[in-house]
Design a protein around this motif. Structure first.
Motif, PDB file in Angstrom:
ATOM      1  N   ARG A 184       0.952  -1.260  -0.059  1.00 51.97           N
ATOM      2  CA  ARG A 184      -0.014   0.074   0.046  1.00 51.97           C
ATOM      3  C   ARG A 184       1.018   1.181   0.078  1.00 51.97           C
ATOM      4  NH1 ARG A 184      -3.215  -3.136   3.176  1.00 51.97           N
ATOM      5  NH2 ARG A 184      -2.251  -2.485   5.228  1.00 51.97           N
ATOM      6  N   GLU A 185       2.033   1.289   0.832  1.00 56.28           N
ATOM      7  CA  GLU A 185       2.860   2.408   0.868  1.00 56.28           C
ATOM      8  C   GLU A 185       3.335   2.942  -0.686  1.00 56.28           C
ATOM      9  OE1 GLU A 185       5.481   1.492   3.874  1.00 56.28           O
ATOM     10  OE2 GLU A 185       4.120   1.738   5.524  1.00 56.28           O
ATOM     11  N   ILE A 186       3.786   1.557  -1.312  1.00 55.89           N
ATOM     12  CA  ILE A 186       4.619   1.979  -2.559  1.00 55.89           C
ATOM     13  C   ILE A 186       3.511   2.333  -3.523  1.00 55.89           C
ATOM     14  CG2 ILE A 186       5.554   0.497  -4.545  1.00 55.89           C
ATOM     15  CD1 ILE A 186       7.463   1.031  -1.873  1.00 55.89           C
ATOM     16  N   ARG A 187       2.398   1.975  -3.333  1.00 57.81           N
ATOM     17  CA  ARG A 187       1.288   2.542  -4.523  1.00 57.81           C
ATOM     18  C   ARG A 187       0.943   3.723  -4.047  1.00 57.81           C
ATOM     19  NH1 ARG A 187      -2.279  -2.848  -3.036  1.00 57.81           N
ATOM     20  NH2 ARG A 187      -1.384  -4.388  -4.557  1.00 57.81           N
ATOM     21  N   GLY A 188       0.953   4.007  -2.744  1.00 55.40           N
ATOM     22  CA  GLY A 188       0.766   5.739  -2.657  1.00 55.40           C
ATOM     23  C   GLY A 188       2.077   6.558  -3.016  1.00 55.40           C
ATOM     24  N   LEU A 189       3.249   6.246  -2.919  1.00 57.75           N
ATOM     25  CA  LEU A 189       4.282   6.573  -3.359  1.00 57.75           C
ATOM     26  C   LEU A 189       4.170   6.739  -4.719  1.00 57.75           C
ATOM     27  CD1 LEU A 189       7.024   8.014  -3.253  1.00 57.75           C
ATOM     28  CD2 LEU A 189       8.228   5.663  -3.107  1.00 57.75           C
ATOM     29  N   VAL A 190       3.931   5.860  -5.884  1.00 59.13           N
ATOM     30  CA  VAL A 190       3.683   5.996  -6.891  1.00 59.13           C
ATOM     31  C   VAL A 190       2.699   7.017  -7.410  1.00 59.13           C
ATOM     32  CG1 VAL A 190       2.931   4.622  -9.046  1.00 59.13           C
ATOM     33  CG2 VAL A 190       4.393   3.673  -7.600  1.00 59.13           C
ATOM     34  N   ARG A 191       1.589   7.019  -6.749  1.00 55.60           N
ATOM     35  CA  ARG A 191       0.531   8.058  -6.943  1.00 55.60           C
ATOM     36  C   ARG A 191       1.028   9.457  -6.734  1.00 55.60           C
ATOM     37  NH1 ARG A 191      -2.827   4.420  -3.941  1.00 55.60           N
ATOM     38  NH2 ARG A 191      -3.981   3.049  -4.937  1.00 55.60           N
ATOM     39  N   GLU A 192       1.789   9.538  -5.560  1.00 51.67           N
ATOM     40  CA  GLU A 192       2.450  10.938  -5.460  1.00 51.67           C
ATOM     41  C   GLU A 192       3.358  11.423  -6.471  1.00 51.67           C
ATOM     42  OE1 GLU A 192       4.596  10.804  -1.549  1.00 51.67           O
ATOM     43  OE2 GLU A 192       2.803  10.113  -0.429  1.00 51.67           O
ATOM     44  N   LEU A 193       4.237  10.437  -7.184  1.00 51.18           N
ATOM     45  CA  LEU A 193       5.375  10.785  -8.198  1.00 51.18           C
ATOM     46  C   LEU A 193       4.451  10.969  -9.389  1.00 51.18           C
ATOM     47  CD1 LEU A 193       7.602   7.549  -7.331  1.00 51.18           C
ATOM     48  CD2 LEU A 193       8.189  10.147  -7.089  1.00 51.18           C
ATOM     49  N   ALA A 194       3.487  10.513  -9.643  1.00 53.46           N
ATOM     50  CA  ALA A 194       2.673  10.855 -10.811  1.00 53.46           C
ATOM     51  C   ALA A 194       1.947  12.070 -10.667  1.00 53.46           C
ATOM     52  CB  ALA A 194       1.477   9.774 -11.189  1.00 53.46           C
ATOM     53  N   ALA A 195       1.623  12.556  -9.514  1.00 58.42           N
ATOM     54  CA  ALA A 195       0.902  13.709  -9.078  1.00 58.42           C
ATOM     55  C   ALA A 195       1.901  15.058  -9.476  1.00 58.42           C
ATOM     56  CB  ALA A 195       0.378  13.779  -7.821  1.00 58.42           C
ATOM     57  N   ASP A 196       3.358  14.562  -9.325  1.00 60.49           N
ATOM     58  CA  ASP A 196       4.500  15.547  -9.282  1.00 60.49           C
ATOM     59  C   ASP A 196       4.715  15.656 -10.780  1.00 60.49           C
ATOM     60  OD1 ASP A 196       4.386  16.198  -6.615  1.00 60.49           O
ATOM     61  OD2 ASP A 196       6.011  14.776  -6.190  1.00 60.49           O
ATOM     62  N   GLY A 197       4.449  14.860 -11.666  1.00 57.15           N
ATOM     63  CA  GLY A 197       4.651  14.959 -13.073  1.00 57.15           C
ATOM     64  C   GLY A 197       5.553  14.000 -13.494  1.00 57.15           C
ATOM     65  N   THR A 198       5.776  13.088 -12.778  1.00 61.20           N
ATOM     66  CA  THR A 198       6.709  11.872 -13.425  1.00 61.20           C
ATOM     67  C   THR A 198       5.813  10.880 -13.880  1.00 61.20           C
ATOM     68  OG1 THR A 198       8.177  12.134 -11.698  1.00 61.20           O
ATOM     69  CG2 THR A 198       8.285   9.954 -12.789  1.00 61.20           C
ATOM     70  N   THR A 199       6.115  10.432 -15.161  1.00 58.63           N
ATOM     71  CA  THR A 199       5.436   9.235 -15.762  1.00 58.63           C
ATOM     72  C   THR A 199       5.962   7.969 -15.443  1.00 58.63           C
ATOM     73  OG1 THR A 199       5.472  10.454 -18.124  1.00 58.63           O
ATOM     74  CG2 THR A 199       5.043   8.115 -17.923  1.00 58.63           C
ATOM     75  N   VAL A 200       5.177   6.949 -14.732  1.00 59.92           N
ATOM     76  CA  VAL A 200       5.511   5.796 -14.184  1.00 59.92           C
ATOM     77  C   VAL A 200       5.255   4.550 -15.022  1.00 59.92           C
ATOM     78  CG1 VAL A 200       5.357   4.514 -12.119  1.00 59.92           C
ATOM     79  CG2 VAL A 200       5.312   6.926 -11.908  1.00 59.92           C
TER      80      VAL A 200
END
Length: 322
Positions: A184-200
């Motif tokens: 769950r923590e990694i999924r949350g981190l992925v969402r944060e990175l995407a919100a900052d403009g990083t393509t994942v």
């Protein structure tokens, strides 16, 4: 079936693009004619069973191996020819991190950062500390890597990918070895990175992981691309199923079959089935169950899932949970 994502993105709006990409090992075609398009700003799930060609594809995209045929472009540059200019803009965790077991987690990241010619040594310690905190390893930063669990090693590899801001983050099975809380923590981190403009770009064999975090997805099977597009559209392409909860499943199956419901299946007190092309009114169908003496505890439609889409496209199933 091979579907393209909705819309025709200009090249600058596509972060990864392959055309006819293929890789053959000793006569075995591991990746076969892959045409992939990853929109900028997306969280793109690269989905398929283990052995479907996902990691081989990622290794070609990152310039780690040469394709047998076809082309690949990453951040609008051809790969592997432009690896030196592309890779500093990409964070990657592929097939698990390569770590020095005798060094601490912190010192491993210092080594990673020192090997990056674009990294500023003046900010190294601060960036290493921030990356460790971001993946939940701040308290274990001084422990030797050989003492890390598999999940901790995965976190440390992800921290290495986050040492600098990236245009693209490529993660191959990033939740491997993690407990449910860590996932769950990694999924949350992925969402944060995407919100900052990083393509994942996230490779996984876990369908629920893709559904929870990704905006777009591609499905691989036996080295071939089956379909790709927005996750909502892929799931919407499957038919919803009727689900009835009742202590009288045999009677429910009989009544539902009489009203045209097919592909009926029982699991304990749960009965599911597919409605006909011209479905009956659901309220009338529920009333028919009650009139026949079926004790209905739950009644409704379940939307199609990525699992349904994969099974419909390939006739196969695979691991759907962590």
């Amino acid at each position: 079936m091979r579907a393209q994502p909705a819309g025709a993105e200009a090249r600058g709006e596509v972060v990864i693009e392959t055309r006819g990409l293929a890789k053959r090992y000793r006569g075995t075609l591991a990746v076969d004619g892959l045409d992939l398009r990853v929109p900028r700003g997306s969280v793109f799930g690269f989905l398929g069973p283990n052995g479907s060609g996902k990691t081989t594809t990622i290794r070609m995209l990152m310039g780690l191996i040469e394709p047998t045929a076809g082309t690949a472009r990453v951040l609008d540059q051809p790969m592997p020819r432009s690896a030196r200019s592309v890779l500093p803009r990409v964070g990657a965790l592929i097939e698990g991190p390569a770590l020095y077991g005798f060094l601490s987690g912190r010192d491993n990241l210092v080594r990673y950062d020192a090997a990056d010619p674009t990294a500023d040594p003046r900010t190294r310690r601060a960036r290493v500390g921030a990356a460790l905190d971001r993946v939940g390893l701040g308290a274990a930063a001084g422990k030797k890597a050989k003492q890390y669990s598999l999940g901790m090693k995965q976190r440390l590899g992800l921290a290495a990918a986050l040492l600098q801001p990236r245009d693209l983050l490529v993660l191959d099975e990033p939740t491997n070895g993690l407990d449910p809380q860590g996932m769950r923590e990694i999924r949350g981190l992925v969402r944060e990175l995407a919100a900052d403009g990083t393509t994942v770009f996230l490779s996984s064999h876990l369908l629920d992981e893709i559904e929870q975090v990704c905006t777009h997805a591609a499905v691989m099977a036996r080295g071939r691309l089956i379909t790709q597009g927005p996750v909502a559209e892929l799931s919407a392409g499957t038919r919803s199923r009727l689900a009835v909860t009742t202590p009288d499943p045999a009677d429910a199956v009989r009544v539902l079959a009489d009203h045209g419901v097919t592909a009926l299946a029982e699991s304990g007190q749960r009965v599911t089935g597919e409605l006909p092309a011209d479905p009956p009114d659901l309220a009338e169908l529920n009333a028919a169950l009650v009139a026949a003496g079926v004790r209905v505890r739950g009644f409704g439609l379940e939307r199609g899932t990525l699992e349904d889409a994969f099974v419909a496209l390939t006739g196969e199933g695979f691991d759907v949970a962590g």
